[in-house]
Scaffold this active site. Structure first.
Site, PDB file in Angstrom:
ATOM      1  N   ARG B  18       0.813  -1.212   0.000  1.00 54.08           N
ATOM      2  CA  ARG B  18       0.000   0.000   0.000  1.00 54.08           C
ATOM      3  C   ARG B  18       0.852   1.270   0.000  1.00 54.08           C
ATOM      4  O   ARG B  18       0.579   2.188  -0.777  1.00 54.08           O
ATOM      5  CB  ARG B  18      -1.001  -0.034   1.165  1.00 54.08           C
ATOM      6  CG  ARG B  18      -2.143  -1.030   0.908  1.00 54.08           C
ATOM      7  CD  ARG B  18      -3.059  -1.166   2.095  1.00 54.08           C
ATOM      8  NE  ARG B  18      -2.304  -1.605   3.281  1.00 54.08           N
ATOM      9  CZ  ARG B  18      -2.827  -1.660   4.492  1.00 54.08           C
ATOM     10  NH1 ARG B  18      -4.070  -1.264   4.692  1.00 54.08           N
ATOM     11  NH2 ARG B  18      -2.098  -2.092   5.498  1.00 54.08           N
ATOM     12  N   ASN B  36      -6.630  -2.773   1.651  1.00 57.18           N
ATOM     13  CA  ASN B  36      -6.341  -4.203   1.756  1.00 57.18           C
ATOM     14  C   ASN B  36      -7.634  -4.943   1.998  1.00 57.18           C
ATOM     15  O   ASN B  36      -8.418  -4.541   2.855  1.00 57.18           O
ATOM     16  CB  ASN B  36      -5.476  -4.445   3.005  1.00 57.18           C
ATOM     17  CG  ASN B  36      -4.064  -4.781   2.649  1.00 57.18           C
ATOM     18  OD1 ASN B  36      -3.745  -4.965   1.483  1.00 57.18           O
ATOM     19  ND2 ASN B  36      -3.214  -4.858   3.656  1.00 57.18           N
TER      20      ASN B  36
END
Ligand code: FE
Ligand code: MG
Ligand code: ZN
Ligand code: ZN
Lengths: 344, 823
Positions: B18, B36
């Site tokens: 990320r 996520n």
């Protein structure tokens, strides 16, 4: 007893229902067993029903080969096996039946010996043989002597033993050394030259059971760990009660000769048959009393506390584990047919 | 302007994905968000079309090193679905749980160089912090409770971050941005120390442990630990996936004491050294081995030892190891530190003159390694195995042994697949009609389990668990159950079919049969050696080396496996496809008196083999016979003659054991495979000391039956053992005969393999089975087969030993069930 054997071997005619049959019954069986019920000569032995109104009954057939082995013979087995099976219910064992299947040509003196042993063993156990049957089959139709016995006993009021009664916290006892019978029979049959002679443990344990029951009245259950040994007995208990069981390997009494033989043969002594041993599960607070009673009883001098009942963890299946001397555990399964080794 | 949804799958969690996405979004001027989820990383992006394309390309091209991007799916959304006025910039949104838990989690990663620098930088705020990590390194699978991978779903959830850690965690440009196990002395886990007083652990068990809450306290613990190790003590040390037992590897007394207390008499122990340079002082290291030793996984690597090859001390800077670490074996298991704590320990040990620590699994003999501090205290310290316990307050949620690997002919071959590897999925071919999910229950020893689900893109992922151990042991059976439910839960898979070994009394098989009955699921029982060969085939199919319907000749040289004919197989030549096999050849069978009893005492196995071959009277057998007492000889002979508990076997593993016993190299197995391992060591000694090349001459090949068209070839080992006994009689060295034995087995096997291949029109041979743990035999046989123009396949992602069985079972079961399914 007298050895007034007219014939030296078993003949087909001994099963005919005629004169010869009467002769073998009179000379061999009645002479040895001679209970009043039997001597009345009726087709059925008539006995009195117990006051409790409940009877326990069991039957077993004995086809062991060889018929004579260190520590006993098939006759002793035939009495002990059924007496012990009936006794595990907590019943006072009272009466036995016995049926013989004889092979034509079987030596009469051996039959005499077997029957004599049965009489002595029945006497020791305090049971009467009150009915019987004899059949003779042609040579090759049987292996010498087969015996079937059935036993009846009265169950005292309030006694309700069952393999389904085991609860977490209970304690597992065994009345003596394990593996003696199975190894004795195998050594004899296969001619295995072990340096020390191993004797069968066949013994009637009804008095021992009665003693344990009076010392530990809340005993959950008894079982004689015959074929399949302790492993089968404990797995049966665990499954019936829905619990787990743990055995301390070091606490299990085993004769050094039996241990050595098992190592050589590749057997787990906990899976080997016994004929004169009793497994008992008792509540923890009565364990010491049960152990003292066992040790004080005949055939119980090597009794030991060998393990405990544990709760079943959620999702786990009932199972028996053996804790080894150094703390690891292994799963003790029932014997699955002929054993294939699992190790690589 | 385009507005798209992007779904990234693969190993994309716990690898700094990320933050990477965030940085790329910044660089390309993308608006939107990333999150996520259970099935991977989801991105919504709003940007000019050019920028978007570049951004999407970067996702797979520049992904973080530890990531493995498998698939990037881009779906266009309505451009006006983006509120451009209010949604400026790019943000990372909180994780979402979704039902499809199909994403892949990164395995644990060894401490990275950036973190190492900080660990030893006195100016850094994490100087000497034993739990330092970042998005590029640290614990992963061992601390995960559930997916998606987020701090709240790990055993770090009980450590609220201090403001400084929280700031790093929230800063997209920081190396610790969203590093889930991020922590420091102020807010994170700490090491703990408990010591048995005067050897009396029980008396001291109530004592409150020392806790390394500050740098000073933490350093003091490490100092005390190293002091104890330096004085010959044994310490239980909590690692990533479980406890180790550590001692000074140069201190013979300490190592011998560890062996005594652990009841591990001969099995070699692994050591940990601080650096590649130090490893090089113990062993020869090639490039592939160097990469494995110092890489991000850090398994135990089995290396060729120096001390043995260069007898008389070797090079002057070689370390001396205590002889009983690995006795005379040619290989040594070596690993480098992979946690910050291990780095601190090894550095402190070096300061005390200790260059190598024995780091063996912290368990009771046969039981799974300990993971819980209190149980470890009870089982390892109170039980008298360790003198002290170096624990910590971060819980291990998944038990992981150290992985063990070796490099053969330049390529990795796993020996034990655990930490760092499992449960990364291994590919299986996608098949029409295969069940949605197959659970393969594995073997009895070196158990693993495998869950294979239907896949996309022509591949079905097969999640193979970490090494579990021998499930006959109570604790290991529990671990087997735990690993199974964990795999099912984590990847949200419900088995639609089951697979197990054909052996009637494997506990895993019993469970499978019961479960299949209870849940009315199809069950495929897979013959052990077919599973071995199928595991190699499946890997080769995935690598494009074989077609899905290929046939190969599988050579399964193994210890024990239930055969289809009631005997124990293990010296098998199988003409195999993924779905089935035919037994083309096998060793002549002999009786194994007492079954496992003859595995433990190889002399009785040897006695039985020679009796079968009619060679007991041979003068060369005299030593063997003399070593057995009269009762053992007589009882063993009777058992063989009367077939008492004497199953017949065609096992190559047992043939090696027998040869070791006949040569007097090893009589009894104190650990699995010891006689065969010692036989190989002897053969290497012959190569190293006597002739330094593979010999071309040798006597005693296998003879084979006249024709195998009417049934399998029977390889008769009589000539081989006659030659062996003749060598003993003639006074040849046992080492030399051990080498000859290897050569004869390799050459004879290759010759029979080539005959079968010619007849069957097969050009590929697959090797598997525990016997191929023998590097010498593997190399000799491979060389022979290749010289005959055959292609040789060996496994590189699963072990050749029973660690491959679950994967092989899954491959076979899927194929068989697909074949019977209505198309
Ligand atoms: Fe195998
Ligand atoms: Mg019975
Ligand atoms: Zn790092
Ligand atoms: Zn902090």
């Amino acid at each position: 007893m007298s050895h007034s054997v007219t014939d030296s071997t078993v003949l087909l005619g001994h099963g005919s229902g005629g004169q010869m049959m009467k002769r073998i019954i009179d000379e061999v069986f009645l002479d040895a067993f001679g209970s009043p019920e039997l001597l009345e000569g009726n087709d059925a032995g008539v006995a009195t029903l117990p006051a409790s109104g409940r009877i326990a009954m069991s039957t077993d057939s004995f086809v062991v080969s060889p018929q004579f082995f260190p520590g006993g013979n098939i006759g002793r087995l035939a009495v002990c096996g059924t007496v012990n099976d009936v006794a595990t219910s907590g019943a006072n064992v009272r009466y036995l039946s016995c049926g013989f299947i004889l092979e034509e040509g079987y030596p009469m003196d051996k039959l005499h010996q077997i029957v004599q042993t049965m009489a002595e063993t029945a006497h020791e156990a305090g049971v009467s043989i009150i009915t019987g049957d004899t059949k003779v089959v042609e040579r090759g139709g049987a292996d010498g002597v087969y015996i079937n016995t059935a036993g009846v006993g009265e169950v005292p009021a309030g006694v309700a033993l069952s393999g389904a009664n085991c609860r977490p916290g209970d304690v597992i006892l065994v009345s003596g050394t394990l593996g003696d019978h199975g190894i004795a029979i195998m050594s004899q049959r296969e001619g295995l030259a072990f340096s020390s002679t191993i004797e069968s443990d066949a013994a009637p344990l009804n008095h021992l059971i009665a003693d344990v029951l009076s010392a530990a009245p809340d005993t959950r259950c008894f079982r004689d760990p015959t074929r399949g040994g302790l492993a089968s007995t404990l797995n049966e208990f665990a499954q019936a009660s829905g619990v787990a069981m743990e055995v301390d390997e070091d606490a299990v009494p085993v004769r050094p000769g039996v241990q050595a033989a098992c190592e050589m043969l590749g057997y787990d002594v906990l899976q080997v048959a016994n004929e004169g041993k009793m497994v008992a599960v008792v509540p923890a607070e009565q364990a010491d009393a049960a152990l003292s009673a066992m040790r004080a009883a005949r055939y119980g001098e090597n009794a030991a506390i060998i393990g405990r009942v544990l709760p079943l963890e959620s999702g786990a299946r009932p199972a028996v584990r053996v804790r080894t001397g150094w703390g690891s555990t292994r799963i003790l399964d029932m014997l699955v047919g002929e054993q294939l080794p699992r190790i690589c | 302007m385009r507005h798209v949804h992007i779904h990234v799958t693969g190993i994309v969690q716990g690898v700094g994905m990320r933050p990477f996405v965030y940085r790329e979004a910044m660089a390309h001027g993308i608006c939107g968000w990333v999150l996520n989820a259970g099935d991977g990383v989801h991105i919504e992006a709003h940007a000019p079309a050019d920028a978007l394309d570049a951004f999407v390309a970067a996702l797979s091209e520049h992904a973080p090193a530890a990531a493995r991007v498998e698939y990037v799916e881009v779906v266009d959304l309505a451009a006006n679905g983006w509120d451009a006025a209010n949604e400026q910039g790019f943000r990372i949104v909180a994780s979402q749980d979704q039902t499809a838990h199909t994403t892949l989690v990164s395995p644990d990663i060894a401490t990275c160089n950036d973190c190492l620098r900080e660990l030893f930088d006195p100016a850094d705020r994490r100087y000497h912090y034993p739990f330092i990590n970042c998005t590029n390194c640290g614990p992963r699978f061992t601390i995960i409770r559930s997916l998606p991978y987020d701090r709240a779903a790990t055993s770090m959830d009980c450590f609220p971050m201090c403001p400084r850690c929280a700031a790093e965690y929230a800063d997209p440009l920081d190396r610790r941005f969203h590093a889930q196990p991020d922590a420091c002395f102020d807010c994170g886990p700490h090491i703990t120390w408990r010591e048995a007083v005067n050897g009396d652990a029980c008396g001291n068990s109530s004592a409150t442990p020392a806790v390394g809450t500050t740098r000073e306290a933490s350093d003091a613990i490490i100092e005390r630990c190293v002091e104890l190790l330096a004085s010959g003590g044994i310490v239980a040390i909590k690692g990533l996936g479980g406890f180790h037992l550590a001692c000074d590897a140069a201190n013979e007394q300490a190592v011998a004491e560890l062996r005594r207390r652990k009841r591990r008499s001969n099995k070699p122990l692994a050591v940990m050294v601080r650096s590649l340079a130090d490893a090089g002082r113990l062993c020869h290291i090639d490039d592939a081995e160097r990469e494995l030793l110092a890489g991000s996984i850090r398994p135990i690597v089995l290396l060729r030892r120096r001390a043995v090859c260069e007898s008389n001390g070797g090079s002057p800077d070689a370390f001396a190891l205590a002889p009983s670490v690995a006795h005379d074996l040619p290989e040594l298991g070596v690993m480098l530190p992979y946690t910050p704590l291990q780095h601190l320990l090894l550095a402190a040990a070096e300061a005390c003159g200790m260059h190598a620590l024995v780091m063996t699994s912290g368990n009771l003999s046969e039981e799974p390694i300990e993971t819980d501090d209190d149980l470890a205290w009870e089982h390892l310290v109170a039980a008298g195995i360790a003198d002290a316990l170096l624990g910590n307050d971060r819980a291990i949620l998944s038990r992981y042994d150290d992985s063990v690997v070796r490099v053969v002919d330049g390529a990795i071959m796993p020996v034990r697949r655990a930490r760092g590897y499992a449960p990364q999925p291994l590919p299986l071919p996608a098949l029409d009609g295969a069940p949605s999910c197959v659970l393969a229950c594995g073997p009895q020893q070196k158990a693993t389990i495998a869950l294979a689900r239907e896949g996309t893109n022509g591949e079905a992922p097969c999640f193979v668990s970490q090494h579990i151990g021998d499930v006959e042991n109570g604790g290991t059976f529990d671990a087997w159950n735990a690993a199974r439910t964990r795999l099912e839960d984590l990847f949200d898979l419900a088995p639609a079919a089951l697979a197990c070994d054909v052996h009637p009394s494997y506990l895993s098989g019993q469970w499978a049969r019961e479960q299949a009955r209870k849940c009315n699921l199809p069950l495929v029982e897979v013959q052990h050696h077919h599973a071995h060969i199928a595991s190699v085939m499946a890997e080769a199919i995935a690598a494009g080396q074989l077609t899905t319907d290929a046939r190969v000749l599988g050579i399964a040289f193994d210890g024990t496996g239930a055969g289809a004919d009631g005997t124990i197989w293990g010296g098998e030549f199988l003409v195999a496809s993924l779905g089935g096999f035919e037994r083309a050849a096998h060793l002549r069978t002999w009786a194994l008196p007492g079954g496992a009893a003859s595995v433990r005492d190889a002399r009785r196995n040897a006695f039985a083999l020679l009796s079968e071959l009619g060679l007991l009277e041979h003068p060369g057998a005299a030593r063997l016979l003399d070593s057995l007492d009269e009762q053992t000889r007589s009882v063993t002979a009777t058992m063989i003659e009367r077939g008492i508990n004497s199953p017949r076997t065609s096992s190559m593993g047992r043939l090696f054991d027998a040869a070791a016993a006949i040569l007097g190299i090893c009589d009894k197995a104190t650990y699995e495979g010891e006689p065969a391992i010692e036989l190989e060591a002897a053969a290497w000694r012959a190569l190293d000391n006597e002739i330094a090349r593979f010999p071309d001459d040798n006597a005693g090949y296998f003879a084979s039956g006249p024709s195998w068209l009417d049934g399998p070839y029977v390889l008769d080992q009589k000539a081989l053992f006659e030659a062996l006994l003749g060598g003993i009689e003639a006074g040849a060295s046992a080492d030399r005969l051990a080498l000859d034995f290897h050569v004869a087995v390799a050459r004879s096997s290759a010759r029979i393999a080539s005959e079968i291949c010619v007849h069957e029109g097969i050009d590929t041979v697959a090797l598997s089975g525990g016997v191929f743990m023998n590097r010498l035999l593997l190399q000799l046989l491979t060389r022979e087969l290749k010289s005959m123009g055959l292609t040789v396949l060996v496994p590189h992602s699963v072990p050749v030993n029973d660690g491959c069985i679950a994967y092989g079972q899954a491959a076979v079961a899927r194929t068989r069930l697909a074949q019977v399914a209505p198309q």
